[in-house]
Scaffold this motif. Sequence first.
Motif, short mmCIF file in Angstrom:
data_model
loop_
_atom_site.label_atom_id
_atom_site.label_comp_id
_atom_site.label_asym_id
_atom_site.label_seq_id
_atom_site.Cartn_x
_atom_site.Cartn_y
_atom_site.Cartn_z
N VAL A 96 8.44 -85.67 -23.53
CA VAL A 96 9.59 -85.46 -22.66
C VAL A 96 10.67 -84.69 -23.41
O VAL A 96 10.97 -85.00 -24.57
N MET A 141 7.24 -83.31 -19.12
CA MET A 141 8.42 -83.45 -18.27
C MET A 141 9.65 -82.98 -19.03
O MET A 141 9.69 -83.04 -20.26
N TYR A 270 8.70 -81.13 -13.67
CA TYR A 270 7.35 -81.21 -14.24
C TYR A 270 6.46 -80.20 -13.52
O TYR A 270 6.82 -79.68 -12.45
#
Length: 292
Positions: A96, A141, A270
């Motif tokens: 992330v 993400m 995403y």
Amino acid sequence: MDKLRCMEAFVAVVETGNFSAAADKLDVSSVMVGKHIRQLEELLGARLLQRSTRRQSLTEAGAAFYESARTVLEQVRVAEHSIETMQATPRGLLRVSAPVTLGACAIAPLISGYLRQHAEVKVELMLSNTRVDLIEEGFDMAIRIGALADSELVARPLRPYRMIICAAPAYLERAGVPRTSADLPNHQCLAHLVWNGRTAWQLEDKPEYAWPAETRFASNDGQALRAAAVNGAGLILQPEVLLADDLAAGRLVPLLQSHVPAARPVNLVYLRDRRPRRKLMSLVEYLLERMG
């Protein structure tokens, strides 16, 4: 020609005994089963089945190929099952990307709670104010502040990114409380070293009054500015997520609330996927529930 489909038809004929039963098992027509067998025999250059009016029998080549084909199909089923299991139960690594302040103050604590619920997931949280390329840099993400331009990404809105002006009670007692943005030049305003004439925050009510450029204390770190403000060094203009605990505890007092810069949009982004992975969607849903 679909080799796996042809192999599947061949194995079904061997195991059921005839084309009709194989067709029922595969939910296709007997004609299609026969077509798959012929294509397979043409590809291999060998007859696999001896055909009679009632039943099919294996040739020597067919018997050898059957064992190999059955093994291949079983391996394919195992591979498919592993993916289905992965999608059903979140597991594996998630990478992330998030902006530094928002990531440290809001995203990291939430990920900690997420990991307590999903024991088989690992998360790497990379904090940077530079926008990453999800594909090139291998991220699942990203959290992004500001307008989006990446049309190939799925974007889910999160709580807007708000700025706040505040100061410690001791400083306000000593220097007075500013009532309008025109009062700011008369106060000690703590500055971020990354800001310049192009990136400095413009106040909402009077854009000509930018956050004062002259300051006795500046830092390249928001946490350092927060600590200085709490200790009475002056006024601070920083993200609400960074100052929330100090505001709640009374260590800082909000000021000029109608003058702060307009809130900016925040999105969780995403890559598009026809069948999104369960581990990714579990984190997406968790963050949306708490920050959406």
